[in-house]
Scaffold this motif. Structure first.
Motif, PDB file in Angstrom:
ATOM      1  N   ASP A 158       0.826  -1.216   0.000  1.00 37.55           N
ATOM      2  CA  ASP A 158       0.000   0.000   0.000  1.00 37.55           C
ATOM      3  C   ASP A 158       0.861   1.268   0.000  1.00 37.55           C
ATOM      4  O   ASP A 158       0.679   2.175   0.816  1.00 37.55           O
ATOM      5  CB  ASP A 158      -0.947   0.015   1.200  1.00 37.55           C
ATOM      6  CG  ASP A 158      -2.046   1.072   1.060  1.00 37.55           C
ATOM      7  OD1 ASP A 158      -2.336   1.481  -0.084  1.00 37.55           O
ATOM      8  OD2 ASP A 158      -2.605   1.491   2.087  1.00 37.55           O
ATOM      9  N   VAL A 159       1.776   1.330  -0.945  1.00 35.42           N
ATOM     10  CA  VAL A 159       2.582   2.534  -1.132  1.00 35.42           C
ATOM     11  C   VAL A 159       1.694   3.713  -1.500  1.00 35.42           C
ATOM     12  O   VAL A 159       1.841   4.821  -0.967  1.00 35.42           O
ATOM     13  CB  VAL A 159       3.648   2.290  -2.218  1.00 35.42           C
ATOM     14  CG1 VAL A 159       4.300   3.593  -2.663  1.00 35.42           C
ATOM     15  CG2 VAL A 159       4.705   1.314  -1.705  1.00 35.42           C
ATOM     16  N   VAL A 160       0.744   3.474  -2.388  1.00 37.49           N
ATOM     17  CA  VAL A 160      -0.173   4.541  -2.818  1.00 37.49           C
ATOM     18  C   VAL A 160      -0.910   5.126  -1.619  1.00 37.49           C
ATOM     19  O   VAL A 160      -1.014   6.342  -1.463  1.00 37.49           O
ATOM     20  CB  VAL A 160      -1.166   3.995  -3.863  1.00 37.49           C
ATOM     21  CG1 VAL A 160      -2.290   4.998  -4.114  1.00 37.49           C
ATOM     22  CG2 VAL A 160      -0.453   3.676  -5.167  1.00 37.49           C
ATOM     23  N   GLY A 161      -1.419   4.243  -0.755  1.00 38.63           N
ATOM     24  CA  GLY A 161      -2.156   4.712   0.419  1.00 38.63           C
ATOM     25  C   GLY A 161      -1.278   5.469   1.395  1.00 38.63           C
ATOM     26  O   GLY A 161      -1.702   6.476   1.978  1.00 38.63           O
ATOM     27  N   SER A 162      -0.045   5.008   1.598  1.00 36.65           N
ATOM     28  CA  SER A 162       0.867   5.692   2.526  1.00 36.65           C
ATOM     29  C   SER A 162       1.173   7.106   2.060  1.00 36.65           C
ATOM     30  O   SER A 162       1.200   8.051   2.862  1.00 36.65           O
ATOM     31  CB  SER A 162       2.166   4.895   2.661  1.00 36.65           C
ATOM     32  OG  SER A 162       1.933   3.650   3.279  1.00 36.65           O
TER      33      SER A 162
END
Length: 810
Positions: A158-162
């Motif tokens: 969840d790079v996008v979410g971070s």
């Protein structure tokens, strides 16, 4: 008739042909040209298409799935560090017709009595999670082949979410710029490892934290890792959690529990460790615990990390183990994310940040399978900077004082031991500093003393080796008792004996709150008595500031860089202030269990509270807050190419150094603790229960030492005036705080009315500065709802920069 038969035959041939097309091909036909990786889950690499096909030969067999981040972003504020572990999941592959589902059962709700009907009832009562669905590409007997490419090239971490949650931009995964990273895609008998290079695109709204670490905000390329791990055997015995023992762990509800017992089950997290001879006082381990230090850490850092980590051998030896805990250098060809290696990893970021200890833990039992320590490489430089500020070591013609490097490396040893302790399952213990530094699991402030001739001494800045609490914690978690021992009783005796020796355990929730009540549980403090130590720390600060000057920076360094060294020295007392504030309105307590003889609760005596209050009020005096002219005159604005950072004092004067803003932030820091609504409510309550020191008395003394104090001149006078306004802000805010108790708001309102009478007298003073200050205060009294303490200048960061959500960090 013949035409009908012919038509039926044609339809049958078409049907069978279509069925044959949809039927999965055989393994040999599908994998003949592919590179096979044999191991736990065999898989095949297709060079032509860039795909990975997974052979599933263990349908309906649980295993562990872990995702991680071997190549990170490099920003403390966003997170996403190199070596960051994701969650640990117990999963299994289940075939349903042409699909294979990856299913995670719910480990939080169970029935543990072995009754299938009860197990099924619980399983059907709570949701499970289907993590992915695969199309069967080939099948043969009890094994199937699936295309795992999309599963392995997704944003599992969840790079996008971070990035989004940090408000640093709207990114998305770009499949065209993503591919497998084959050097770290491997297979072993008990674990299968995949790694992927993933590129995230966007960047139109990229924030500053992204901009400072990315070569291009248009594309961020990181690597994510996936591990399929064979579950350990059932020979591990979970150990019950005790609130007095200080361990992380697992918990779940067992619905098969009899009504007269607790339905919530709690077990500690720990590595599997057994004596070869449990009946012997000292025995070798069946299999020792081995940790590996990142070979990328340079010397002398690497040796310091090895030394600190090896301290834990002392605790295991005290528990009766011989050679059961070892620390070595990670082999050059080893993958740090491989579950077979417990790792201490050296992690780089753009700014100094938290270090932390994480682990891969079996969610079913609490058994730790892999410890993974992440140590921020810039942390050591902060200790070196503090030593530069304390010693003023760069006297012309003389070599630099070696005490600076010794102190920095001593801190690294402690940090290595601390974070490794978390990966052994052990929590923070913030009450250890009052017991002769009894644990490496506390947050240590450097213990600095003045010699009889008035010099600053760093020789004992950090403790060496395991403390008594650490040895007790290891004994609780890892002692292998002889056959026939009542383990519950033996563990209880260990904790009772520790209590009799004066060892205490208080952890994060109690120590981290700014409104906290425990008088001995603090971060970054020292000493048996918080108020006495604050006086000592202020004396160290006074000496360091008295000798502060050009000798605090190296020859050739821009003079503006003196501010970098000044910040941690001017604010040297900040953590002891926080510790001392908790004594005011404090309540002593332990995590007592019925019948164990520990203290339950005890009011802090009023005399101790008053002593702490006196020490805190000393930090508000102009003599402490005002910087001397000789220091102010030495600090020019930053030169071109040396941009300001958040590590510096905030300013109201533009580019020039602002000593009043530094004083404002320091005074506001002390007042924020004294005026905390939770502390205020306890002061009201304690007075109602017989204490001689209540909220009224505390507020009266604050006003006496600020608004009613003798007026001073010059910079000290201006410091005094701004402190008065800060007190008014906090008093107004407390009177308006809807979360504060009614009694607290009432007392604050009363004190404001009393202050207003004094302000009307001061508004007629002959001194223009005093008169202006009083008139401003009277205007502010007309709009109490506008009082917002957060508008004051903040202290530069003292603790590491970035998120503190992970409690196993320092």
């Amino acid at each position: 008739m013949r035409k009908t038969l012919t038509l039926l035959c044609l339809l049958w041939l078409a049907f069978t042909s279509l069925h044959a097309q949809n039927k999965p091909a055989g393994f040999a036909a599908k994998t003949a040209s592919l590179q096979k990786f044999a191991g736990f889950f065999p898989f095949y690499w297709d060079e032509a298409t860039g795909k990975i096909f997974l052979e599933i030969d263990k349908l309906d067999t649980p295993f562990l799935y872990v995702s991680s981040l071997p190549a990170g972003l490099g920003s403390n504020d966003i997170g996403l560090d190199r070596g960051q572990l994701g969650g640990t999941h117990v999963v299994s592959f289940q075939k349903v017709g042409p699909k294979v589902l990856l299913i995670e059962p719910n480990q939080s709700y169970r029935a543990m009595n072995g009754n299938p009907a009860e197990e099924q009832a619980v399983a059907q009562s709570f949701a499970q999670s289907t993590l992915w669905g695969f199309k069967v590409e080939a099948s043969e007997g009890n094994r199937v082949l699936v295309d795992a490419t999309d599963f392995l090239l997704r944003d599992a971490h969840d790079v996008v979410g971070s990035i989004r949650r940090s408000r640093q931009g709207s990114y998305r995964l770009d499949a065209s710029r993503s591919a497998f990273y084959l050097p770290r895609t491997k297979n072993f008998p008990q674990n299968t490892e995949f790694e992927a290079t993933l590129t995230f695109v966007g960047g139109d709204d990229a924030g500053n934290f992204v901009r400072e670490v990315a070569p291009s905000t248009e594309a961020l390329t990181l690597r994510q890792h996936h591990s399929f791990i064979q579950l350990p055997d059932r020979n591990y015995t979970p150990r019950a959690m005790d609130p007095r023992a200080g361990y992380f762990g697992i918990e779940y509800m067992d619905f098969s529990t009899p009504i007269n017992q607790s339905i919530v089950k709690r077990f500690i997290a720990r590595h599997r460790l057994q004596k070869k001879n449990p009946g012997a006082a000292v025995s070798e381990a069946v299999e020792p615990i081995v940790y590996y230090v990142d070979h990328a850490a340079p010397e002398p850092i690497r040796s310091a990390l090895l030394d600190g980590a090896r301290w834990w051998a002392q605790a295991f030896e005290a528990a009766g183990y011989k050679d059961a805990f070892k620390v070595e250098i990670l082999p050059v060809d080893a993958d740090p994310m491989d579950v077979r290696y417990n790792v201490i990893q050296w992690v780089h970021r753009s700014t100094r940040g938290w270090s932390y200890g994480a682990s891969v833990t079996d969610p079913r039992t609490g058994e730790i399978l892999k410890g993974h320590v992440s140590l921020g490489s810039l942390r050591v430089r902060q200790d070196y900077l503090i030593a530069e500020g304390l010693l003023a070591p760069y006297e012309e013609g003389k070599p630099a004082n070696p005490e600076m490097m010794r102190m920095a490396l001593a801190r690294l040893r402690q940090l290595s031991a601390h974070e490794l302790g978390h990966t052994l399952g052990i929590m923070h213990n913030y009450a250890a500093s009052v017991s002769n530094r009894a644990s490496v699991m506390d947050y240590p402030h450097p213990t600095v003393r003045l010699t009889p001739d008035g010099k600053i001494d760093l020789a004992d800045a950090y403790a060496v080796g395991m403390g008594e609490w650490d040895k007790l914690a290891v004994a609780y978690g890892y002692q292998d008792f002889p056959k026939g021992t009542d383990e519950t009783q033996a563990l209880d005796q260990l904790l009772r004996e520790g209590h009799r020796r004066g060892l205490q355990f208080i952890s994060d929730r109690d120590a981290r709150s700014p409104g906290g009540a425990h008088p001995q549980a603090h971060l970054w403090d020292n000493g048996v008595n918080a108020a006495d130590e604050l006086r000592q720390v202020l004396a160290i600060r006074e000496k360091a500031l008295a000798q502060f000057g050009v000798n605090n920076i190296k020859q050739g360094t821009p003079m503006a860089m003196l501010e970098d060294v000044l910040v941690p020295i001017y604010n040297y007392h900040r953590y002891q202030v926080e510790a001392t504030a908790k004594v005011v309105g404090g309540l002593n307590y332990t995590y007592a269990s019925r019948g164990d003889g520990q203290l339950v609760t005890e009011k802090v005596p009023a005399a101790e509270q008053q002593k702490a209050l006196d020490a805190l009020l000393a930090t508000l005096q102009p003599e402490v807050l005002a910087l001397p002219e000789n220091i102010i005159a030495l600090i020019p604005p930053r030169p071109a190419g040396w941009s300001p950072t958040r590590e510096l004092f905030d300013k109201r004067t533009g580019l020039t150094f602002d000593p009043l803003a530094a004083a404002e932030a320091s005074a506001d820091f002390t007042l924020s603790f004294l005026f905390h609504p939770e502390r205020a409510a306890r002061l009201v309550e304690l007075k109602a229960r017989g204490s001689r020191l209540g909220l009224e008395e505390v507020l009266d003394q604050i006003l006496e030492q600020t608004w009613k104090a003798k007026t001073q001149n010059g910079l000290k006078g201006q410091t005094q005036l701004l402190t008065q306004q800060l007190v008014l802000t906090h008093l107004l805010a407390l009177s308006q705080n809807e979360n504060a108790a009614y009694s607290v708001r009432g007392i604050a309102t009363l004190k404001l009315q009393e202050l207003e009478k004094q302000l009307k007298k001061l508004s007629k003073a002959s001194d223009d500065a005093m008169k202006a200050n009083a008139l401003l205060a009277l205007e502010r009294l007309k709009q109490p709802a506008a009082a917002k303490p957060q508008l004051h200048k903040d202290l530069p960061p003292g603790a590491p920069i970035g998120s503190v959500e992970i409690l196993g960090c320092q």
